[in-house]
Design a protein around this motif. Structure first.
Motif, PDB file in Angstrom:
ATOM      1  N   LEU A 152      -3.200  -3.822  -7.025  1.00 19.29           N
ATOM      2  CA  LEU A 152      -4.071  -3.224  -6.010  1.00 19.29           C
ATOM      3  C   LEU A 152      -3.650  -1.779  -5.731  1.00 19.29           C
ATOM      4  O   LEU A 152      -4.498  -0.886  -5.605  1.00 19.29           O
ATOM      5  CB  LEU A 152      -4.018  -4.055  -4.723  1.00 19.29           C
ATOM      6  CG  LEU A 152      -4.722  -5.418  -4.790  1.00 19.29           C
ATOM      7  CD1 LEU A 152      -4.262  -6.324  -3.638  1.00 19.29           C
ATOM      8  CD2 LEU A 152      -6.241  -5.259  -4.756  1.00 19.29           C
ATOM      9  N   ALA A 153      -2.340  -1.558  -5.663  1.00 17.60           N
ATOM     10  CA  ALA A 153      -1.848  -0.202  -5.389  1.00 17.60           C
ATOM     11  C   ALA A 153      -2.110   0.730  -6.572  1.00 17.60           C
ATOM     12  O   ALA A 153      -2.500   1.885  -6.392  1.00 17.60           O
ATOM     13  CB  ALA A 153      -0.354  -0.253  -5.055  1.00 17.60           C
TER      14      ALA A 153
ATOM     15  N   ILE B 185       6.487   1.162  -5.007  1.00 16.55           N
ATOM     16  CA  ILE B 185       7.174   1.236  -3.712  1.00 16.55           C
ATOM     17  C   ILE B 185       6.307   0.583  -2.631  1.00 16.55           C
ATOM     18  O   ILE B 185       6.780  -0.229  -1.829  1.00 16.55           O
ATOM     19  CB  ILE B 185       7.486   2.708  -3.347  1.00 16.55           C
ATOM     20  CG1 ILE B 185       8.548   3.259  -4.314  1.00 16.55           C
ATOM     21  CG2 ILE B 185       7.959   2.827  -1.889  1.00 16.55           C
ATOM     22  CD1 ILE B 185       8.772   4.771  -4.198  1.00 16.55           C
ATOM     23  N   ALA B 186       5.011   0.913  -2.634  1.00 14.64           N
ATOM     24  CA  ALA B 186       4.102   0.360  -1.617  1.00 14.64           C
ATOM     25  C   ALA B 186       4.001  -1.160  -1.700  1.00 14.64           C
ATOM     26  O   ALA B 186       3.793  -1.839  -0.691  1.00 14.64           O
ATOM     27  CB  ALA B 186       2.717   0.988  -1.778  1.00 14.64           C
ATOM     28  N   ALA B 187       4.124  -1.695  -2.915  1.00 11.91           N
ATOM     29  CA  ALA B 187       3.961  -3.135  -3.125  1.00 11.91           C
ATOM     30  C   ALA B 187       5.252  -3.917  -2.936  1.00 11.91           C
ATOM     31  O   ALA B 187       5.238  -5.160  -2.931  1.00 11.91           O
ATOM     32  CB  ALA B 187       3.428  -3.367  -4.539  1.00 11.91           C
TER      33      ALA B 187
ATOM     34  N   SER C 293       6.865 -13.578  -5.803  1.00 11.53           N
ATOM     35  CA  SER C 293       6.724 -12.618  -6.904  1.00 11.53           C
ATOM     36  C   SER C 293       5.309 -12.610  -7.446  1.00 11.53           C
ATOM     37  O   SER C 293       4.846 -11.578  -7.950  1.00 11.53           O
ATOM     38  CB  SER C 293       7.776 -12.822  -7.993  1.00 11.53           C
ATOM     39  OG  SER C 293       7.678 -14.069  -8.577  1.00 11.53           O
ATOM     40  N   ALA C 294       4.586 -13.709  -7.334  1.00 12.11           N
ATOM     41  CA  ALA C 294       3.184 -13.713  -7.782  1.00 12.11           C
ATOM     42  C   ALA C 294       2.329 -12.824  -6.863  1.00 12.11           C
ATOM     43  O   ALA C 294       1.444 -12.094  -7.327  1.00 12.11           O
ATOM     44  CB  ALA C 294       2.640 -15.134  -7.825  1.00 12.11           C
ATOM     45  N   SER C 295       2.620 -12.855  -5.539  1.00 11.45           N
ATOM     46  CA  SER C 295       1.912 -11.965  -4.611  1.00 11.45           C
ATOM     47  C   SER C 295       2.244 -10.505  -4.905  1.00 11.45           C
ATOM     48  O   SER C 295       1.369  -9.624  -4.869  1.00 11.45           O
ATOM     49  CB  SER C 295       2.321 -12.278  -3.164  1.00 11.45           C
ATOM     50  OG  SER C 295       2.009 -13.612  -2.819  1.00 11.45           O
ATOM     51  N   TYR C 296       3.508 -10.270  -5.207  1.00 12.33           N
ATOM     52  CA  TYR C 296       4.008  -8.917  -5.502  1.00 12.33           C
ATOM     53  C   TYR C 296       3.268  -8.333  -6.718  1.00 12.33           C
ATOM     54  O   TYR C 296       2.866  -7.166  -6.720  1.00 12.33           O
ATOM     55  CB  TYR C 296       5.518  -9.059  -5.742  1.00 12.33           C
ATOM     56  CG  TYR C 296       6.404  -7.860  -5.876  1.00 12.33           C
ATOM     57  CD1 TYR C 296       5.958  -6.559  -5.768  1.00 12.33           C
ATOM     58  CD2 TYR C 296       7.774  -8.061  -6.121  1.00 12.33           C
ATOM     59  CE1 TYR C 296       6.838  -5.484  -5.912  1.00 12.33           C
ATOM     60  CE2 TYR C 296       8.656  -7.005  -6.253  1.00 12.33           C
ATOM     61  CZ  TYR C 296       8.181  -5.716  -6.161  1.00 12.33           C
ATOM     62  OH  TYR C 296       9.060  -4.679  -6.305  1.00 12.33           O
ATOM     63  N   ARG C 297       3.030  -9.152  -7.741  1.00  9.20           N
ATOM     64  CA  ARG C 297       2.277  -8.680  -8.918  1.00  9.20           C
ATOM     65  C   ARG C 297       0.906  -8.134  -8.506  1.00  9.20           C
ATOM     66  O   ARG C 297       0.484  -7.084  -8.968  1.00  9.20           O
ATOM     67  CB  ARG C 297       2.017  -9.846  -9.886  1.00  9.20           C
ATOM     68  CG  ARG C 297       3.224 -10.433 -10.531  1.00  9.20           C
ATOM     69  CD  ARG C 297       2.835 -11.712 -11.287  1.00  9.20           C
ATOM     70  NE  ARG C 297       4.001 -12.497 -11.624  1.00  9.20           N
ATOM     71  CZ  ARG C 297       3.971 -13.801 -11.906  1.00  9.20           C
ATOM     72  NH1 ARG C 297       2.827 -14.467 -11.890  1.00  9.20           N
ATOM     73  NH2 ARG C 297       5.093 -14.436 -12.202  1.00  9.20           N
ATOM     74  N   VAL C 298       0.227  -8.908  -7.654  1.00  8.90           N
ATOM     75  CA  VAL C 298      -1.132  -8.509  -7.242  1.00  8.90           C
ATOM     76  C   VAL C 298      -1.078  -7.265  -6.360  1.00  8.90           C
ATOM     77  O   VAL C 298      -1.925  -6.375  -6.480  1.00  8.90           O
ATOM     78  CB  VAL C 298      -1.837  -9.679  -6.525  1.00  8.90           C
ATOM     79  CG1 VAL C 298      -3.183  -9.239  -5.975  1.00  8.90           C
ATOM     80  CG2 VAL C 298      -2.002 -10.859  -7.481  1.00  8.90           C
ATOM     81  N   ARG C 299      -0.071  -7.180  -5.490  1.00  7.12           N
ATOM     82  CA  ARG C 299       0.048  -5.978  -4.650  1.00  7.12           C
ATOM     83  C   ARG C 299       0.236  -4.729  -5.501  1.00  7.12           C
ATOM     84  O   ARG C 299      -0.319  -3.663  -5.202  1.00  7.12           O
ATOM     85  CB  ARG C 299       1.202  -6.137  -3.649  1.00  7.12           C
ATOM     86  CG  ARG C 299       0.992  -7.267  -2.640  1.00  7.12           C
ATOM     87  CD  ARG C 299       1.991  -7.186  -1.480  1.00  7.12           C
ATOM     88  NE  ARG C 299       3.378  -7.152  -1.896  1.00  7.12           N
ATOM     89  CZ  ARG C 299       4.231  -8.178  -1.810  1.00  7.12           C
ATOM     90  NH1 ARG C 299       3.836  -9.358  -1.330  1.00  7.12           N
ATOM     91  NH2 ARG C 299       5.476  -8.040  -2.174  1.00  7.12           N
ATOM     92  N   ILE C 300       1.019  -4.838  -6.578  1.00  5.77           N
ATOM     93  CA  ILE C 300       1.198  -3.680  -7.469  1.00  5.77           C
ATOM     94  C   ILE C 300      -0.146  -3.298  -8.096  1.00  5.77           C
ATOM     95  O   ILE C 300      -0.517  -2.120  -8.126  1.00  5.77           O
ATOM     96  CB  ILE C 300       2.237  -3.978  -8.580  1.00  5.77           C
ATOM     97  CG1 ILE C 300       3.622  -4.230  -7.983  1.00  5.77           C
ATOM     98  CG2 ILE C 300       2.299  -2.807  -9.578  1.00  5.77           C
ATOM     99  CD1 ILE C 300       4.636  -4.786  -8.988  1.00  5.77           C
TER     100      ILE C 300
END
Lengths: 216, 216
Positions: free
Chosen positions: B20-21, B203-205, B11-18
């Motif tokens: 960035l997107a 969605i992308a993240a 979930s920490a990676s997911y935060r950063v992906r959001i």
């Protein structure tokens, strides 16, 4: 006038007290006893002030704010005279990384709530609970010792004067000592912590100097 | 060019992906499998890159940075065009408080490491472990539901467009669902999360959209 809801031994409260002292800010100290009667932070009166039921909580006029790292950041924006964070984005980022490694990866695992849950609800015995505590402290402090391996540690974790990383390091070392961690494993961090602990702001913020401190 | 070391379900990676997107930033995705072979994050090769042995890790040229909230802050300083944090200190502080409540008070307690330790070292059984997980999720999300009780939650936790608080909320809801938490207890947060999850950046993240995602 600022008000700080705090508990003397709470390391998150201790971080904020250091920041306030470094900035030379006066504040009213309001103790919240985290242990007595199951914890005053859970009482309805305190929950009405802070729905999270935690300390520290900062009151600045009609604004209230919880979460120690959010408070450090707010204090730096509100009282910029003695900055605690570098204006250079990479330096600032490294300091926040250091703080989050303590705030998210070490302290939550030996916080009062989880330790109480381990004992009372999961029936984990005292010896196993100590193993758990020391495991997370060792994992976290080892990583931080490695993070700062290639830089001078003279007067602060980053840079020439204490900042947010130092506000987080010293309370974590205090907690690690209480829990009997083997601190000789982190010689660089410990040498720095010893120097920081001798500074007036860190002395003023120390748990033993707070109005709600209890002897021995 | 940015590089992100990530694990699809972290979930920490997911935060950063959001983040960035939301900022429309391209990056190279490098998966680190947190479970296989005891966890690739502990392997010497990855430890040489990140001594903390964790994801996410962002690489920006010759600069590397761990800790998801430090990364969010850095991205906002480095790529200010689409800000994720208000310029108004009190609004920014409330958003960081929200993020830290997730990052320090919920997520660390159901992170892979502590859950593994509970099972393997402390011998806590599956049912008790679920009780532990749901206890911390409920305590944390209940507090956040109360924090936002007196404000409109139309298109973001704070303000008119998604920011750092939304980057943290959606991955926490994803984790809570995986762990079978009773999400009906947090109607305001859940209504907002459902709207956020339908946006292209979210969605992308999403974990299922990552190259290292594994089928059900």
């Amino acid at each position: 006038m600022l008000t700080l809801y705090s508990y003397w031994r709470s390391s998150a409260s201790y971080r904020v007290r250091i920041a306030l002292a470094l900035k030379g800010l006066d504040y009213e100290y309001r103790p919240v006893h985290l242990v007595k009667d199951g914890g005053e932070q859970h009482a309805a009166g305190y929950r009405a002030i802070n729905p999270e039921g935690r300390v520290p909580l900062l009151i600045d006029g009609d604004f209230k704010l919880g979460q120690s790292l959010a408070i450090l950041r707010y204090l730096d924006a509100r009282f910029p005279e003695r900055p605690l964070v570098s204006a250079e984005p990479r330096e600032a980022a490294r300091a926040w990384q250091f703080c989050e490694a303590i705030n998210a990866d070490i302290q939550p695992l030996h916080n009062l709530g989880p330790l109480g849950y381990l004992s009372k609800t999961l029936g984990v015995d005292e010896r196993q609970r100590e193993t758990w505590i020391r495991h997370w402290i060792d994992r976290g402090l080892s990583a931080l010792e490695a993070e700062v391996a290639d830089q001078p540690l003279e007067s602060a974790v980053f840079g020439d004067s204490p900042g947010i990383a130092d506000c987080c390091l010293v309370p974590q070392v205090y907690a690690a000592r209480r829990f009997g961690a083997d601190l000789a494993r982190y010689p660089r961090l410990m040498a720095l912590a010893a120097r920081l602990e001798s500074l007036p702001a860190f002395i003023a913020a120390h748990p033993d100097q707070q109005p709600d401190a209890q002897p021995g």
